[in-house]
Design a protein around this motif. Structure first.
Motif, mmCIF file in Angstrom:
data_model
loop_
_atom_site.group_PDB
_atom_site.id
_atom_site.type_symbol
_atom_site.label_atom_id
_atom_site.label_comp_id
_atom_site.label_asym_id
_atom_site.label_seq_id
_atom_site.Cartn_x
_atom_site.Cartn_y
_atom_site.Cartn_z
ATOM 1 N N THR A 260 100.027 -62.905 -26.193
ATOM 2 C CA THR A 260 100.906 -62.363 -27.230
ATOM 3 C C THR A 260 100.800 -60.836 -27.305
ATOM 4 O O THR A 260 100.986 -60.239 -28.367
ATOM 5 N N VAL A 261 100.493 -60.207 -26.169
ATOM 6 C CA VAL A 261 100.492 -58.748 -26.054
ATOM 7 C C VAL A 261 101.339 -58.380 -24.839
ATOM 8 O O VAL A 261 101.191 -58.973 -23.768
ATOM 9 N N ASP A 262 102.253 -57.393 -24.996
ATOM 10 C CA ASP A 262 103.110 -57.010 -23.877
ATOM 11 C C ASP A 262 102.398 -56.031 -22.940
ATOM 12 O O ASP A 262 101.222 -55.686 -23.159
ATOM 13 N N LEU A 269 105.550 -61.589 -30.640
ATOM 14 C CA LEU A 269 105.659 -62.715 -31.551
ATOM 15 C C LEU A 269 104.750 -63.849 -31.084
ATOM 16 O O LEU A 269 104.675 -64.146 -29.891
ATOM 17 N N ALA A 270 104.046 -64.460 -32.015
ATOM 18 C CA ALA A 270 103.189 -65.600 -31.683
ATOM 19 C C ALA A 270 104.055 -66.761 -31.190
ATOM 20 O O ALA A 270 105.245 -66.843 -31.510
ATOM 21 N N PRO A 271 103.488 -67.686 -30.405
ATOM 22 C CA PRO A 271 104.305 -68.748 -29.801
ATOM 23 C C PRO A 271 104.907 -69.695 -30.827
ATOM 24 O O PRO A 271 104.280 -70.026 -31.831
ATOM 25 N N SER A 272 106.121 -70.118 -30.552
ATOM 26 C CA SER A 272 106.729 -71.180 -31.346
ATOM 27 C C SER A 272 106.104 -72.504 -30.927
ATOM 28 O O SER A 272 105.356 -72.579 -29.948
ATOM 29 N N MET A 273 106.436 -73.556 -31.657
ATOM 30 C CA MET A 273 105.884 -74.869 -31.305
ATOM 31 C C MET A 273 106.303 -75.277 -29.900
ATOM 32 O O MET A 273 105.491 -75.787 -29.122
#
Length: 390
Positions: A260-262, A269-273
């Motif tokens: 979650t770092v470019d 953005l943190a991962p969606s489900m």
């Protein structure tokens, strides 16, 4: 610092601006629950999450066996706890289930939720009936209503407290009779009350929320936080104060997702489900501090400072995780870690049962009609229910 525990003492500042106000006297505890909670017992079906959430939780645990890394103090036995965590995405809800299932406490997870979520189709009604507490923010926060909901929930859980030596002996003998075990264990249920004190998600794509949070902290003379939002104390204070004679501990949980770092080193953005299930998040790291209630101030003004200090510790952990200059120190928390795995016996039976039940409905025409009608009419009735009796 007031919020220090052995596993994070190295992260605490040597000075504290807070007057430490702790509980006086020794809290009397009954060891019966601890002795009996070592039993491998799964709660009956009616205490589990509804099919969708339970299947998701079980599937996540099964799929993420090799991807869940735990640091700190997670007791093997289930306890009555308040679970405080940073909040980034919907997966955070399932993280609580991941920890609960490792303590044989899946089905006892309750959430403090923002009021708007009660309108979620089916789940809004379900969370309300499963002990969830809906709260409004700021001036609209209803403390009396939250206390009443928590007292009702504690009464419903009915743990057996301090029944004396003869009672303990009787329980030990009764537990040797297999047919009595489920009944007795129902009387020893535990509760995970999950609170996200930030009040909303930390979302790098909405910088205004982060900036407003930092401005508020600066205005109030609090430390400015980078990777978490300034926590709100009201729900946490009401929960701890109402449940202080019921709780065993508070779990302070810090969650970080790899990937979650470019390339510029900025948070994404943190991962969606969906992304989490599709393995777009390599690993999830969970740091747990188990805090005794005697180490938490009782008065709200002091608890507010204590809670902010806990989030300062979270922020330092996350700065190290995401921003450490030494690349070898990134993507991990300090201290000893465990790649937490689950045995199939804990996940496969529920997955097969609930998966088979869902498939049997979707593979037949009458089942599909029932499924659709359940969603439509269940949603309408659920919305009506929570509008009358939230």
């Amino acid at each position: 610092m007031t919020g220090c525990t052995p596993s994070t003492r190295a992260w605490c500042s040597s000075s504290s601006r807070t007057t430490r106000v702790c509980r006086s006297g020794k809290r009397k505890r009954c060891d019966t629950g601890r002795a009996l909670s070592a039993l491998e017992w799964q709660p009956p079906l009616h205490t589990l999450n509804p099919c969708g959430l339970c299947c998701t939780s079980v599937a996540l645990n099964w799929q993420q066996m090799r991807k869940v890394i735990i640091y700190g103090d997670l007791p093997k036995n289930k306890e009555n706890v308040i679970y405080l965590s940073n909040h980034q995405c919907t997966v955070d809800w399932i993280i609580a289930d991941m920890l609960a299932i490792r303590q044989n406490a899946l089905g006892h997870v309750r959430y403090v939720l923002k009021d708007g979520l009660k309108w979620l189709p089916l789940y809004g009604w379900y969370f309300s009936q499963h002990g969830g507490v809906y709260v409004k923010r700021s001036a609209n926060f209803n403390e009396k209503e939250m206390r009443a909901k928590l007292r009702a929930q504690m009464k419903a859980e009915t743990p057996m407290k301090c029944i004396g030596d003869w009672g303990k002996c009787g329980l030990q003998l009764a537990l040797r009779i297999p047919v009595l075990v489920p009944v007795l264990m129902l009387l020893l249920q535990k509760m995970y009350l999950v609170i996200f004190p930030e009040g909303t998600r930390y979302n790098p794509e909405i910088p205004k929320v982060i900036a407003d949070s930092q401005s508020f902290a600066e205005k109030e003379g609090l430390a400015i936080l980078k990777h978490v939002l300034t926590p709100r104390v009201k729900a946490t204070h009401v929960a701890i104060d109402t449940m202080k004679d019921y709780l065993d501990a508070v779990y302070d949980v810090t969650v970080a997702y790899e990937g979650t770092v470019d390339h510029k080193g900025q948070r994404k953005l943190a991962p969606s489900m969906t992304e989490f299930l599709c393995k777009e998040c390599p690993r999830v790291h969970i740091f747990i501090d188990r805090i005794e209630l005697k180490d938490i101030p009782e008065e709200q003004m002091y608890m507010r400072r204590w809670l902010h200090e806990r989030f300062e510790i979270k922020d330092k952990l996350l700065i190290e995780f995401y921003d450490a200059k030494d690349s070898k120190r990134r993507n991990k928390f300090p201290g000893k870690s465990v790649h937490s795995k689950l045995s199939l016996k804990k996940t496969l039976p529920s997955l097969l049962f609930l998966g088979g039940l869902t498939a049997s409905m979707l593979l037949t025409e009458s089942g599909r009609k029932l499924y659709v009608k359940t969603w439509i009419y269940g949603t309408l009735i659920g919305c009506l229910w929570v509008s009358i009796k939230p």
